[in-house]
Design a protein around this motif. Structure first.
Motif, PDB file in Angstrom:
ATOM      1  N   PHE B  34       0.837  -1.194   0.000  1.00 44.99           N
ATOM      2  CA  PHE B  34       0.000   0.000   0.000  1.00 44.99           C
ATOM      3  C   PHE B  34       0.874   1.246   0.000  1.00 44.99           C
ATOM      4  N   TRP B  35       0.353   2.320  -0.591  1.00 42.94           N
ATOM      5  CA  TRP B  35       0.923   3.656  -0.445  1.00 42.94           C
ATOM      6  C   TRP B  35      -0.143   4.581   0.145  1.00 42.94           C
ATOM      7  N   TYR B  36       0.328   5.384   1.127  1.00 43.95           N
ATOM      8  CA  TYR B  36      -0.516   6.394   1.745  1.00 43.95           C
ATOM      9  C   TYR B  36       0.206   7.735   1.686  1.00 43.95           C
ATOM     10  N   VAL B  37      -0.556   8.821   1.711  1.00 47.60           N
ATOM     11  CA  VAL B  37       0.001  10.172   1.746  1.00 47.60           C
ATOM     12  C   VAL B  37      -0.535  10.878   2.995  1.00 47.60           C
ATOM     13  N   GLN B  38       0.323  11.695   3.608  1.00 49.95           N
ATOM     14  CA  GLN B  38      -0.085  12.441   4.800  1.00 49.95           C
ATOM     15  C   GLN B  38       0.268  13.911   4.628  1.00 49.95           C
ATOM     16  N   TYR B  39      -0.734  14.759   4.703  1.00 60.85           N
ATOM     17  CA  TYR B  39      -0.529  16.210   4.680  1.00 60.85           C
ATOM     18  C   TYR B  39      -0.390  16.699   6.109  1.00 60.85           C
ATOM     19  N   PRO B  40       0.218  17.863   6.320  1.00 61.83           N
ATOM     20  CA  PRO B  40       0.463  18.359   7.680  1.00 61.83           C
ATOM     21  C   PRO B  40      -0.790  18.380   8.535  1.00 61.83           C
ATOM     22  N   PHE B  46      -5.303   6.965   1.697  1.00 63.10           N
ATOM     23  CA  PHE B  46      -4.958   5.852   0.831  1.00 63.10           C
ATOM     24  C   PHE B  46      -4.770   6.324  -0.609  1.00 63.10           C
ATOM     25  N   LEU B  47      -3.667   5.900  -1.247  1.00 64.08           N
ATOM     26  CA  LEU B  47      -3.394   6.225  -2.646  1.00 64.08           C
ATOM     27  C   LEU B  47      -3.636   5.044  -3.574  1.00 64.08           C
ATOM     28  N   LEU B  48      -3.043   3.901  -3.235  1.00 65.77           N
ATOM     29  CA  LEU B  48      -3.170   2.740  -4.101  1.00 65.77           C
ATOM     30  C   LEU B  48      -2.681   1.495  -3.367  1.00 65.77           C
ATOM     31  N   LYS B  49      -2.993   0.341  -3.962  1.00 62.92           N
ATOM     32  CA  LYS B  49      -2.575  -0.924  -3.370  1.00 62.92           C
ATOM     33  C   LYS B  49      -2.245  -1.930  -4.456  1.00 62.92           C
ATOM     34  N   TYR B  50      -1.374  -2.867  -4.109  1.00 59.52           N
ATOM     35  CA  TYR B  50      -1.083  -4.016  -4.943  1.00 59.52           C
ATOM     36  C   TYR B  50      -1.465  -5.269  -4.161  1.00 59.52           C
ATOM     37  N   ILE B  51      -2.356  -6.067  -4.768  1.00 56.93           N
ATOM     38  CA  ILE B  51      -2.734  -7.338  -4.156  1.00 56.93           C
ATOM     39  C   ILE B  51      -2.282  -8.486  -5.050  1.00 56.93           C
ATOM     40  N   GLY B  53      -1.967  -9.467  -9.726  1.00 58.19           N
ATOM     41  CA  GLY B  53      -2.270  -9.001 -11.078  1.00 58.19           C
ATOM     42  C   GLY B  53      -1.167  -8.168 -11.688  1.00 58.19           C
ATOM     43  N   ASP B  54      -1.551  -7.125 -12.426  1.00 54.32           N
ATOM     44  CA  ASP B  54      -0.595  -6.291 -13.148  1.00 54.32           C
ATOM     45  C   ASP B  54       0.417  -5.665 -12.209  1.00 54.32           C
ATOM     46  N   ASN B  55       1.653  -5.613 -12.678  1.00 54.11           N
ATOM     47  CA  ASN B  55       2.714  -5.045 -11.852  1.00 54.11           C
ATOM     48  C   ASN B  55       2.622  -3.533 -11.755  1.00 54.11           C
ATOM     49  N   LEU B  56       1.929  -2.893 -12.681  1.00 47.02           N
ATOM     50  CA  LEU B  56       1.739  -1.450 -12.628  1.00 47.02           C
ATOM     51  C   LEU B  56       0.335  -1.169 -12.094  1.00 47.02           C
ATOM     52  N   VAL B  57       0.302  -0.513 -10.953  1.00 41.81           N
ATOM     53  CA  VAL B  57      -0.965  -0.227 -10.282  1.00 41.81           C
ATOM     54  C   VAL B  57      -1.258   1.257 -10.395  1.00 41.81           C
ATOM     55  N   LYS B  58      -2.446   1.603 -10.784  1.00 38.70           N
ATOM     56  CA  LYS B  58      -2.847   3.012 -10.879  1.00 38.70           C
ATOM     57  C   LYS B  58      -3.706   3.374  -9.671  1.00 38.70           C
ATOM     58  N   GLY B  59      -3.498   4.613  -9.164  1.00 36.52           N
ATOM     59  CA  GLY B  59      -4.221   5.036  -7.978  1.00 36.52           C
ATOM     60  C   GLY B  59      -4.788   6.429  -8.118  1.00 36.52           C
ATOM     61  N   SER B  60      -4.986   7.058  -6.969  1.00 38.83           N
ATOM     62  CA  SER B  60      -5.603   8.382  -6.918  1.00 38.83           C
ATOM     63  C   SER B  60      -4.625   9.469  -7.339  1.00 38.83           C
ATOM     64  N   TYR B  61      -5.192  10.600  -7.822  1.00 39.97           N
ATOM     65  CA  TYR B  61      -4.445  11.824  -8.104  1.00 39.97           C
ATOM     66  C   TYR B  61      -3.324  11.635  -9.127  1.00 39.97           C
ATOM     67  N   GLY B  62      -3.465  10.649 -10.013  1.00 41.47           N
ATOM     68  CA  GLY B  62      -2.486  10.443 -11.072  1.00 41.47           C
ATOM     69  C   GLY B  62      -1.271   9.636 -10.660  1.00 41.47           C
ATOM     70  N   PHE B  63      -1.255   9.135  -9.424  1.00 40.17           N
ATOM     71  CA  PHE B  63      -0.136   8.315  -8.958  1.00 40.17           C
ATOM     72  C   PHE B  63      -0.261   6.877  -9.457  1.00 40.17           C
ATOM     73  N   GLU B  64       0.876   6.244  -9.605  1.00 39.68           N
ATOM     74  CA  GLU B  64       0.939   4.843  -9.938  1.00 39.68           C
ATOM     75  C   GLU B  64       2.135   4.232  -9.218  1.00 39.68           C
ATOM     76  N   TYR B  89       4.957  10.714   2.313  1.00 41.75           N
ATOM     77  CA  TYR B  89       4.455   9.497   1.686  1.00 41.75           C
ATOM     78  C   TYR B  89       4.952   8.271   2.442  1.00 41.75           C
ATOM     79  N   PHE B  90       4.005   7.360   2.700  1.00 37.80           N
ATOM     80  CA  PHE B  90       4.315   6.148   3.438  1.00 37.80           C
ATOM     81  C   PHE B  90       3.997   4.918   2.598  1.00 37.80           C
ATOM     82  N   CYS B  91       4.945   4.008   2.575  1.00 31.23           N
ATOM     83  CA  CYS B  91       4.750   2.695   1.985  1.00 31.23           C
ATOM     84  C   CYS B  91       4.436   1.714   3.122  1.00 31.23           C
ATOM     85  N   ALA B  92       3.576   0.741   2.867  1.00 32.53           N
ATOM     86  CA  ALA B  92       3.214  -0.219   3.909  1.00 32.53           C
ATOM     87  C   ALA B  92       3.034  -1.599   3.298  1.00 32.53           C
ATOM     88  N   VAL B  93       3.329  -2.615   4.111  1.00 38.85           N
ATOM     89  CA  VAL B  93       3.140  -3.998   3.700  1.00 38.85           C
ATOM     90  C   VAL B  93       2.274  -4.698   4.740  1.00 38.85           C
TER      91      VAL B  93
END
Lengths: 114, 116
Positions: B34-40, B46-51, B53-64, B89-93
Motif C-alpha cells: 500500500f501507499w498512503y500520503v499524509q498532509y500536515p 490511501f493512494l493505491l494498493k497491490y494485491i 495481477g498487473d505489476n503497474l498499479v494506478k491510484g488516486s491523483y495520477g499516482f501509480e 508518503y508512506f509505503c506499507a506492507v
C-alpha cells in the motif's frame, strides 16, 4: 460518506496524568485500529478490533494503555499514567472486513506530555 | 516479521517533472502493498494498493506504483509533479503479526517537496 472522527485534536498533559481519546469510525466498518505515530516515524499499530472484540493487542503497553470498543462502533484509548515517551500523534483508522481492504484514517490526536 | 524500507528521507523535484518515491519490503508469503500520503496535521490518505495481477498499479491523483517481485520493490511514481503533491508518503506492507492477525507495517516515510 463521513470520515473517521477523532477528538480531541490536541491534548497537553503532565507526566503521570491520565488522558483519553475518542474515535468514531466510518459507518459499517467492522475493523477499527489505533496507531501511535511518533515524530519522524511511520504509524505503529497499538490495537486492532473486529466489531467489539480485540484481534491483536500485542504491541499495546498494557501496564498503562487500555482500549475498548463498546457495541462495536465507537472506541476509546486511554493512557494512565502518561510518560514523556508517550508524546505522539494517536491515529484511529477503520476498514471494511477483509484483509486487503484499505484503511481510512482520522486526523489524529496530537498528545504532548510535559 | 515484515519490514519496509524507504531509503530517502526527502525527495525534491521540480514542478512538471516525473517523480519517484522508493520503497522496498520484506514479508513472508504473497505481498500486499500500500501507499498512503499524509498532509500536515492530517491523517493518512490511501493512494493505491497491490494485491495481485498487473505489476503497474494506478491510484488516486495520477499516482501509480510499479511492483517488482525480484527486487522486492514497490516504487511510487507520477509522470508530472504538482506543487500540491508536496507531502509525506508512506509505503506499507501487510503481513502476519504472529498474534493471530494481519497488520500493516509502515516505512518511516519520505517527504516529497515539489519546487515551483
Amino acid at each position: 460518506e463521513a470520515g473517521v472522527a477523532q477528538s480531541p485534536r490536541y491534548k497537553i498533559i503532565e507526566k503521570r496524568q491520565s488522558v483519553a481519546f475518542w474515535c468514531n469510525p466510518i459507518s459499517g466498518h467492522a475493523t477499527l485500529y489505533w496507531y501511535q505515530q511518533i515524530l519522524g516515524q511511520g504509524p505503529k499499530l497499538l490495537i486492532q478490533f473486529q466489531n467489539n472484540g480485540v484481534v491483536d493487542d500485542s504491541q499495546l503497553p498494557k501496564d498503562r494503555f487500555s482500549a475498548e470498543r463498546l457495541k462495536g462502533v465507537d472506541s476509546t484509548l486511554k493512557i494512565q499514567p502518561a510518560k514523556l515517551e508517550d508524546s505522539a500523534v494517536y491515529l484511529c483508522a477503520s476498514s471494511p472486513q477483509g484483509y486487503n481492504q484499505p484503511q481510512h484514517f482520522g486526523d489524529g490526536t496530537r498528545l504532548s506530555i510535559l | 516479521a515484515q519490514s519496509v524500507a524507504q531509503p530517502e528521507d526527502q525527495v525534491n523535484v521540480a514542478e512538471g517533472n516525473p517523480l519517484t518515491v522508493k520503497c522496498t519490503y520484506s514479508v513472508s508469503g504473497n505481498p500486499y502493498l500500500f501507499w498512503y500520503v499524509q498532509y500536515p496535521n492530517r491523517g493518512l490518505q490511501f493512494l493505491l494498493k497491490y494485491i495481485t495481477g498487473d505489476n503497474l498499479v494506478k491510484g488516486s491523483y495520477g499516482f501509480e506504483a510499479e511492483f517488482n517481485k525480484s527486487q522486492t520493490s514497490f516504487h511510487l511514481k507520477k509522470p508530472s509533479a504538482l506543487v500540491s503533491d508536496s507531502a509525506l508518503y508512506f509505503c506499507a506492507v501487510r503481513g502476519y503479526s504472529g498474534a493471530g492477525s494481519y497488520q500493516l507495517t509502515f516505512g518511516k516515510g519520505t517527504k516529497l517537496s515539489v519546487i515551483p
